[in-house]
Structure formats: structure tokens, C-alpha cells
Design a protein around this motif. Structure first.
Motif, PDB file in Angstrom:
ATOM      1  N   LEU A  38       0.804  -1.219   0.000  1.00 39.18           N
ATOM      2  CA  LEU A  38       0.000   0.000   0.000  1.00 39.18           C
ATOM      3  C   LEU A  38       0.838   1.270   0.000  1.00 39.18           C
ATOM      4  N   THR A  39       2.038   1.207   0.531  1.00 41.29           N
ATOM      5  CA  THR A  39       2.829   2.431   0.689  1.00 41.29           C
ATOM      6  C   THR A  39       3.965   2.550  -0.309  1.00 41.29           C
ATOM      7  N   GLY A  40       4.182   1.530  -1.135  1.00 38.71           N
ATOM      8  CA  GLY A  40       5.285   1.595  -2.076  1.00 38.71           C
ATOM      9  C   GLY A  40       6.608   1.303  -1.395  1.00 38.71           C
ATOM     10  N   LEU A  41       7.653   1.216  -2.191  1.00 39.78           N
ATOM     11  CA  LEU A  41       8.971   0.863  -1.653  1.00 39.78           C
ATOM     12  C   LEU A  41       9.775   2.079  -1.228  1.00 39.78           C
ATOM     13  N   HIS A  42       9.362   3.270  -1.659  1.00 37.78           N
ATOM     14  CA  HIS A  42      10.074   4.481  -1.258  1.00 37.78           C
ATOM     15  C   HIS A  42       9.151   5.330  -0.397  1.00 37.78           C
ATOM     16  N   ALA A  43       9.724   6.038   0.580  1.00 40.90           N
ATOM     17  CA  ALA A  43       8.941   6.694   1.631  1.00 40.90           C
ATOM     18  C   ALA A  43       7.849   7.622   1.107  1.00 40.90           C
ATOM     19  N   HIS A  44       8.147   8.417   0.075  1.00 40.84           N
ATOM     20  CA  HIS A  44       7.180   9.428  -0.355  1.00 40.84           C
ATOM     21  C   HIS A  44       5.989   8.839  -1.093  1.00 40.84           C
ATOM     22  N   LEU A  45       6.056   7.558  -1.454  1.00 39.88           N
ATOM     23  CA  LEU A  45       4.982   6.943  -2.229  1.00 39.88           C
ATOM     24  C   LEU A  45       3.773   6.566  -1.376  1.00 39.88           C
ATOM     25  N   TRP A  46       3.851   6.779  -0.052  1.00 42.20           N
ATOM     26  CA  TRP A  46       2.683   6.535   0.787  1.00 42.20           C
ATOM     27  C   TRP A  46       1.485   7.353   0.296  1.00 42.20           C
ATOM     28  N   PHE A  47       1.772   8.510  -0.293  1.00 39.32           N
ATOM     29  CA  PHE A  47       0.716   9.392  -0.789  1.00 39.32           C
ATOM     30  C   PHE A  47      -0.131   8.698  -1.858  1.00 39.32           C
ATOM     31  N   ILE A  48       0.518   7.953  -2.748  1.00 38.63           N
ATOM     32  CA  ILE A  48      -0.207   7.256  -3.807  1.00 38.63           C
ATOM     33  C   ILE A  48      -1.085   6.157  -3.216  1.00 38.63           C
ATOM     34  N   GLY A  49      -0.521   5.399  -2.280  1.00 40.66           N
ATOM     35  CA  GLY A  49      -1.310   4.362  -1.622  1.00 40.66           C
ATOM     36  C   GLY A  49      -2.467   4.942  -0.839  1.00 40.66           C
ATOM     37  N   PHE A 101       2.473   8.651  14.019  1.00 43.99           N
ATOM     38  CA  PHE A 101       1.607   9.426  13.130  1.00 43.99           C
ATOM     39  C   PHE A 101       1.330   8.707  11.809  1.00 43.99           C
ATOM     40  N   GLU A 102       2.046   7.621  11.527  1.00 41.70           N
ATOM     41  CA  GLU A 102       2.022   7.011  10.200  1.00 41.70           C
ATOM     42  C   GLU A 102       0.619   6.570   9.768  1.00 41.70           C
ATOM     43  N   LEU A 103      -0.130   5.913  10.656  1.00 38.68           N
ATOM     44  CA  LEU A 103      -1.466   5.432  10.300  1.00 38.68           C
ATOM     45  C   LEU A 103      -2.409   6.599  10.024  1.00 38.68           C
ATOM     46  N   ALA A 104      -2.422   7.585  10.919  1.00 41.56           N
ATOM     47  CA  ALA A 104      -3.305   8.742  10.740  1.00 41.56           C
ATOM     48  C   ALA A 104      -2.961   9.494   9.462  1.00 41.56           C
ATOM     49  N   ARG A 105      -1.669   9.636   9.177  1.00 45.41           N
ATOM     50  CA  ARG A 105      -1.235  10.313   7.959  1.00 45.41           C
ATOM     51  C   ARG A 105      -1.745   9.572   6.730  1.00 45.41           C
ATOM     52  N   PHE A 106      -1.656   8.252   6.761  1.00 47.07           N
ATOM     53  CA  PHE A 106      -2.086   7.440   5.628  1.00 47.07           C
ATOM     54  C   PHE A 106      -3.582   7.575   5.383  1.00 47.07           C
ATOM     55  N   LEU A 107      -4.350   7.757   6.452  1.00 48.81           N
ATOM     56  CA  LEU A 107      -5.806   7.853   6.328  1.00 48.81           C
ATOM     57  C   LEU A 107      -6.288   9.257   6.003  1.00 48.81           C
ATOM     58  N   LEU A 108      -5.382  10.223   5.986  1.00 51.21           N
ATOM     59  CA  LEU A 108      -5.783  11.608   5.742  1.00 51.21           C
ATOM     60  C   LEU A 108      -6.443  11.813   4.379  1.00 51.21           C
ATOM     61  N   SER A 109      -6.184  10.924   3.440  1.00 48.47           N
ATOM     62  CA  SER A 109      -6.819  11.064   2.128  1.00 48.47           C
ATOM     63  C   SER A 109      -8.332  11.074   2.246  1.00 48.47           C
ATOM     64  N   ILE A 110      -8.872  10.334   3.196  1.00 48.19           N
ATOM     65  CA  ILE A 110     -10.329  10.204   3.317  1.00 48.19           C
ATOM     66  C   ILE A 110     -10.984  11.538   3.676  1.00 48.19           C
ATOM     67  N   PRO A 111     -10.597  12.186   4.791  1.00 47.19           N
ATOM     68  CA  PRO A 111     -11.245  13.466   5.103  1.00 47.19           C
ATOM     69  C   PRO A 111     -10.909  14.573   4.113  1.00 47.19           C
ATOM     70  N   LEU A 112      -9.684  14.582   3.603  1.00 47.35           N
ATOM     71  CA  LEU A 112      -9.296  15.656   2.687  1.00 47.35           C
ATOM     72  C   LEU A 112      -9.974  15.498   1.328  1.00 47.35           C
ATOM     73  N   MET A 113     -10.115  14.261   0.859  1.00 47.30           N
ATOM     74  CA  MET A 113     -10.873  14.037  -0.374  1.00 47.30           C
ATOM     75  C   MET A 113     -12.348  14.377  -0.160  1.00 47.30           C
ATOM     76  N   TYR A 114     -12.847  14.091   1.027  1.00 43.85           N
ATOM     77  CA  TYR A 114     -14.240  14.434   1.325  1.00 43.85           C
ATOM     78  C   TYR A 114     -14.450  15.944   1.308  1.00 43.85           C
ATOM     79  N   ILE A 115     -13.472  16.682   1.824  1.00 39.48           N
ATOM     80  CA  ILE A 115     -13.540  18.148   1.760  1.00 39.48           C
ATOM     81  C   ILE A 115     -13.595  18.593   0.303  1.00 39.48           C
ATOM     82  N   GLY A 116     -12.782  17.955  -0.546  1.00 43.39           N
ATOM     83  CA  GLY A 116     -12.807  18.270  -1.970  1.00 43.39           C
ATOM     84  C   GLY A 116     -14.171  17.998  -2.591  1.00 43.39           C
ATOM     85  N   ILE A 117     -14.798  16.897  -2.184  1.00 40.85           N
ATOM     86  CA  ILE A 117     -16.130  16.563  -2.685  1.00 40.85           C
ATOM     87  C   ILE A 117     -17.132  17.652  -2.300  1.00 40.85           C
TER      88      ILE A 117
END
Length: 334
Positions: free
Chosen positions: A105-116, A164-180
């Protein structure tokens, strides 16, 4: 919908600020570096909100058909696989490569967590619509935002140090919802004056700095550690609304934002790795050059992406996850 050139412009700017978060500034004063990093924290939430904004247009009659996001999900999976492979040499050379189940889910390089994280955001939001429980989204989003604020910094108030890693990974949900929400209420938010929006951005910056300063003063929590503060989201939302209100014709900067911001995000670590090697052979008297590392890295990565797209378009498309050679999708931050 008509192309939002203002969003494309801000995508380009945001990709630069992402590099500001990941680069080394040499012997530049630590206080200045910490402040630069704080000022750059809005960029990732902006990309999440952007994705949610375009997703909002695919939700009709309170329904989100998986067919409407199937291409997005497929593209994200391809990006995660291909960018992990391309960036793999960095971790091999550094000797800090570790492969585990989480890398799926997070990719092999640190910054790729965003894509996952984007991938999970799409699937989770679709799932709630599919089971007719999308009315839970506001509450889940608030919960995740509070968890992120607490685990990133405010756990220090209670003498804790929560990961913070789990919460950071889940941030896509509320932030995408704000976009919606911003997409569904676009006419309402567009009625907000630009002066007020700029004022909110300035207020967000001030709040973010006050938060960081107070947490350092009373709990000795280093400003360098902050990734998500209350001020961060206050900056990102009005900035995004401003980007939707910019009525500009397509120009070279908006084209670059549209075509290359995703590539810059995905592959700037390669540029930074090469720069690190070069700087090792640079005399100490020239260390001040590293102060401008974000500008140098951004310019080099953008230039490389333009050249690659012009002369080797198939390779460029593959590196963007476009294995099927289909048109890039507007709902992703590129």
C-alpha cells in the motif's frame, strides 16, 4: 466540465513545495529550515483536496459508480508499482531498503505513501456509497482529522509520542471528502471574496506557526517534526478555493502543472539523490548553493520530465503509470 487552469497552476506550485519538504538545505540556519518546512505543509493536503474535488463531479444522485473511478484506481496501482521499481536504486544504495507487507500500500520508497493513501481514499469512499452509508463520511472524516492532529503533535500535551504514520495514511479520506464538498457547493464557495480567502490563508500560516512555537516552548517538541497542524488545513482549503477561482487562459505554467506535477512528485527523489552525490564533491565554501536545493531540484526534475515527454513519450507515460497508454486522468494531481 471546463478545464480548471487555476488548479493546474497551483499543482505546479504545490509540487515545488513538496520538494521543499524533502530536500536538505546544507548549513542553512535550522530555524529558517524549520519555518520553510512549515510553510510547505499545505501542499499535500492541497493534492488530496484536488483529487476529491474532481471525484465530486463523478457522484451523481448520491451514488458513486465504481466504473467512474475504475481507471483512477487502476492508474494508481500502476503508479505505485512502477515508481517503486524506478526509485528502488535509491534505497539499495543507501542500504536502508526494507520490504514488507505494508509496501503493498505504501510503495517501496517513503514518499509513495501518498499514492497508496489516494488509492485507499478512492476505495473507502466508494465503499461507503456502495453500502449506502456515505452519511457516515462527515463523522469518519472529523475523527481521522482529530486523530491526525493528536498523533502528529498534540499527543505531546499528554506526554505521549503516538506514531503518526497510520493517521497520515488515512488523511486522504477526510481531505478528499472536503474536496467533494467543495465540488458540490462550488457556487457557494466561489462567492467568497478573494480578500477573505487570502486573509484565511494568512491566518492559517499564523496559527500554524503559533501552534509549532507553543508546542516547542511548553513541551520541547521540535518544529521540524510537524507534518499536520490545525493551521495546515486552514491554509490548504482557502488556497484550493482560490485556485478554482483563478480565471486564466491556458499558458505554459498551467500546461506544466497539468502535465508534469505528478511526475515531479514521483521522481524528485532521484534528482535529490544525484544532487547529494554531486554536493559531496563540492568545496565547503560553496555549501551555500545547497540553500537553493528545492529550486535546483524542481528545475532539474521539471526539465527532465519535459525532455522525456518530448523525445521518449512511451517511457514518460509508463513512468506515470500509464501502461495502457491512455489519456491521463484529471482527478489525479498531475
Amino acid at each position: 466540465m471546463n478545464r480548471k487552469n487555476g488548479i493546474d497552476l497551483f499543482r505546479l506550485v504545490a509540487s515545488f513545495f513538496i520538494i521543499c519538504l524533502h530536500t536538505s538545505y546544507g548549513n542553512l540556519n535550522k530555524e529558517i529550515v524549520d519555518d520553510l518546512r512549515l510553510l510547505s505543509r499545505w501542499a499535500l493536503p492541497f493534492f488530496f483536496i484536488t483529487t476529491g474535488f474532481f471525484l465530486g463531479y463523478k457522484i451523481e444522485n448520491n451514488t458513486l459508480d465504481f466504473k467512474n473511478i475504475q481507471k483512477n484506481v487502476s492508474l494508481l496501482i500502476s503508479i505505485l508499482i512502477i515508481s517503486s521499481i524506478v526509485c528502488l536504486p535509491i534505497d539499495i544504495v543507501k542500504g536502508n531498503m526494507s520490504i514488507g507487507v505494508s509496501n503493498i500500500l505504501t510503495g517501496l520508497h517513503a514518499h509513495l505513501w501518498f499514492i497508496g493513501s489516494l488509492l485507499i481514499g478512492y476505495i473507502f469512499i466508494w465503499y461507503l456509497f456502495f453500502i449506502k452509508r456515505n452519511n457516515y463520511l462527515p463523522y469518519i472524516s472529523i475523527g481521522i482529522l482529530l486523530l491526525a492532529l493528536f498523533s502528529d503533535s498534540y499527543d505531546q500535551v499528554f506526554g505521549k509520542n503516538i506514531d503518526f504514520e497510520l493517521a497520515r495514511f488515512l488523511l486522504s479520506i477526510p481531505l478528499m471528502y472536503i474536496g467533494i464538498i467543495l465540488a458540490k457547493k462550488e457556487n457557494v464557495f466561489n462567492s467568497i471574496s478573494n480578500i477573505l480567502l487570502i486573509g484565511l490563508v494568512i491566518a492559517g500560516i499564523a496559527i500554524q506557526f503559533i501552534e509549532a512555537q507553543l508546542l516547542f516552548k511548553y513541551f520541547n517538541y521540535d518544529k521540524f517534526n510537524h507534518q499536520f497542524l490545525l493551521g495546515t488545513i486552514i491554509i490548504a482549503i482557502p488556497l484550493f478555493i482560490l485556485s478554482t477561482k483563478i480565471n486564466t487562459e491556458e499558458n505554459v505554467l498551467t500546461k506544466w502543472g497539468k502535465e508534469y506535477s505528478l511526475f515531479v512528485y514521483l521522481y524528485h527523489p532521484l534528482t535529490l539523490a544525484v544532487m547529494t552525490v554531486i554536493f559531496k564533491f563540492t568545496p565547503n565554501s560553496f555549501d551555500f548553493i545547497r540553500w537553493f536545493s528545492p529550486v535546483i531540484a524542481f528545475t532539474l526534475t521539471l526539465t527532465f520530465s519535459i525532455i522525456l515527454n518530448k523525445f521518449f513519450p512511451k517511457i514518460y507515460n509508463i513512468m506515470n503509470g500509464n501502461i495502457a497508454n491512455k489519456t491521463a486522468l484529471n482527478s489525479l494531481p498531475h
